[in-house]
Design an enzyme around this catalytic site. Sequence first.
Site, PDB file in Angstrom:
ATOM      1  CE1 TYR A 109      -3.490   2.755   0.687  1.00 29.30           C
ATOM      2  CE2 TYR A 109      -1.949   3.484   2.382  1.00 29.30           C
ATOM      3  CZ  TYR A 109      -3.057   3.718   1.583  1.00 29.30           C
ATOM      4  OH  TYR A 109      -3.732   4.904   1.679  1.00 29.30           O
ATOM      5  CG  ASN A 262      -0.395   7.340   6.891  1.00 26.32           C
ATOM      6  OD1 ASN A 262      -0.334   6.144   6.667  1.00 26.32           O
ATOM      7  ND2 ASN A 262      -1.459   7.900   7.430  1.00 26.32           N
ATOM      8  NE  ARG A 356     -17.458  24.008  53.787  1.00 25.78           N
ATOM      9  CZ  ARG A 356     -18.621  23.366  53.588  1.00 25.78           C
ATOM     10  NH1 ARG A 356     -18.675  22.062  53.765  1.00 25.78           N
ATOM     11  NH2 ARG A 356     -19.709  24.023  53.238  1.00 25.78           N
ATOM     12  CD  GLU A 486      -9.762   8.191   1.060  1.00 27.97           C
ATOM     13  OE1 GLU A 486      -9.894   7.790  -0.112  1.00 27.97           O
ATOM     14  OE2 GLU A 486      -9.454   7.457   2.023  1.00 27.97           O
TER      15      GLU A 486
END
EC number: 4.3.1.24
Length: 718
Positions: A109, A262, A356, A486
């Site tokens: 890839y 990336n 407090r 995308e």
Amino acid sequence: MAYVNGTTNGHANGNGLDLCMKKEDPLNWGVAAEALTGSHLDEVKRMVAEYRKPVVKLEGETLTISQVAAISARDDSGVKVELSEEARAGVKASSDWVMDSMNKGTDSYGVTTGFGATSHRRTKQGGALQKELIRFLNAGIFGSGAEAGNNTLPHSATRAAMLVRINTLLQGYSGIRFEILEAITKFLNHNITPCLPLRGTITASGDLVPLSYIAGLLTGRPNSKAVGPTGVTLSPEEAFKLAGVEGGFFELQPKEGLALVNGTAVGSGMASMVLFEANILAVLAEVMSAIFAEVMQGKPEFTDHLTHKLKHHPGQIEAAAIMEHILDGSAYVKAAQKLHEMDPLQKPKQDRYALRTSPQWLGPQIEVIRSSTKMIEREINSVNDNPLIDVSRNKAIHGGNFQGSPIGVSMDNTRLAIAAIGKLMFAQFSELVNDFYNNGLPSNLSGGRNPSLDYGFKGAEIAMASYCSELQFLANPVTNHVQSAEQHNQDVNSLGLISSRKTSEAVEILKLMSTTFLVGLCQAIDLRHLEENLKSTVKNTVSQVAKRVLTMGVNGELHPSRFCEKDLLRVVDREYIFAYIDDPCSATYPLMQKLRETLVEHALNNGDKERNLSTSIFQKIAAFEDELKALLPKEVETARAALESGNPAIPNRIKECRSYPLYKFVREELGTEYLTGEKVRSPGEEFEKVFTAMSKGEIIDPLLECLESWNGAPLPIC
């Protein structure tokens, strides 16, 4: 006990540690838990010490948020970045593996495929593919002219991103040349910062769009710009020359463009900057809560360790212990204790919640900030791109470490914690300026002689409401606004950088609130000093007049009214000085009214002696009041003038307190003034001094000095 998670960087593990001394921790929970041991304050001290070191050496897995903050914020201070030479071999091995696999025809890839939803496409032109990746990701908008600055990522955040990205790539899982990492390092060390768009990333698949502009500068894209050390805009050619990067622009090899873009470095880099400041502001909130208790004449038992031990939460226990340390031995606490003993019914039995329960309120916020710090620290030391090159197993692993959820989640949580700290601060400030709640301080903390012409911190209170409102709005989460992106490939995404940006805004607003509150506390300290001097003057004057007028009768005999003095002085002790001091002898103000009531009460109890003019107390009242009116205003003005000239009869109690370093810093080192309507200087002018110093980190040393003698534990329960 040391933990080991059983992973290495895919190369030789040379740590040489005896595995017998380690406990297996394959899920990393042990390491995560161990990182949270010790006190938060000690961790902040370590962060500050690390921030100030002159060199940041990157090794891949040892980067800290303080180092990121140092490089991001100190671009002109000479802090340098060094790369570990030991990492070179691993980086080269992964780069060589990519080239070898490409030559062998292996399908990977982003090396031979298209990207994202179009990864079904194939090419053998690996270099051209990386070039196209950078081109299409250069989709940001800067605008022109003045607009460009509004749409450009702050240079500090860009520097942080550059540092974090180098650190990730050093681990040797990304397939990029070491020379590219050296070039980015040279840009950092020569203060040359690429221009990145402020918006346009969803931090999954990493911060693609902004990181592509760093790659654009490295490859000499004509639309790329950088800013030099003097603020001048540079072309890629000028940037390379000024940084001393030789050999011309880089021609990206297969995978190198993807390795650069990336990853989560922009979101985690900005998160690191944010958290460095957030940790310090959390400690400041603890100390200011203690100072608030001091000037409000609070009861210190709210810090008692048993209360917090029984609740079990470490953040709360530490917050209470820090406040306890500040209040232990405080001159204000000692004085307040006497007041409470003198008249226990003058104020509520318990202080209001903003005082407090401040440890209970701040404790969880500190735990959240600390947990977020560790989460981001893990992220900046992670390998967060895709695919990962595992040289040892001779394969590329396709996964999703680019998903920046740790950033989005931790930043949302941090922002919520910051908003909660701001909410407490606003509640405390609102009490401080309100004379119905502040135990005798003037309304609006007005410091002048005439409250009708002095409205003190009224404008500041309005500003605080504005700050707090915006801060509460920012507390809304970012991560639930995800849009599918995308072509529905990135259908869930972290929005990490967006959340980091919003948290950065929240930190800025909290600094505005902290500044305003700190100056208000210093004003309150000075008003308590004035109060003490004026009350002493009033007591002395009332005592003198009582002795002169009430002790003797007309013939020199002892008069029954001589027994009134003790009760008259008790009136002075019980009445808030600022309720009458602008016109102390006014018949409409409480001092003269209560003094007269006391004398009348004694007269009523004088019985038959009141029938005799020589023994009548009632007959003395007019003479007493006339004498007081003639003397008291002059004595009050003399006392004011003495204090203003630096010669008060009673010194400022703050010098006897552990909180003094902060007061000294604000008043002496920064030169802020005690504010009154009689002076020209506005509150905002004084706030500017403190805010600027806070933004530069100059408040850190006086803050830590307040706590330098704390042993890291609560006082013993006894």
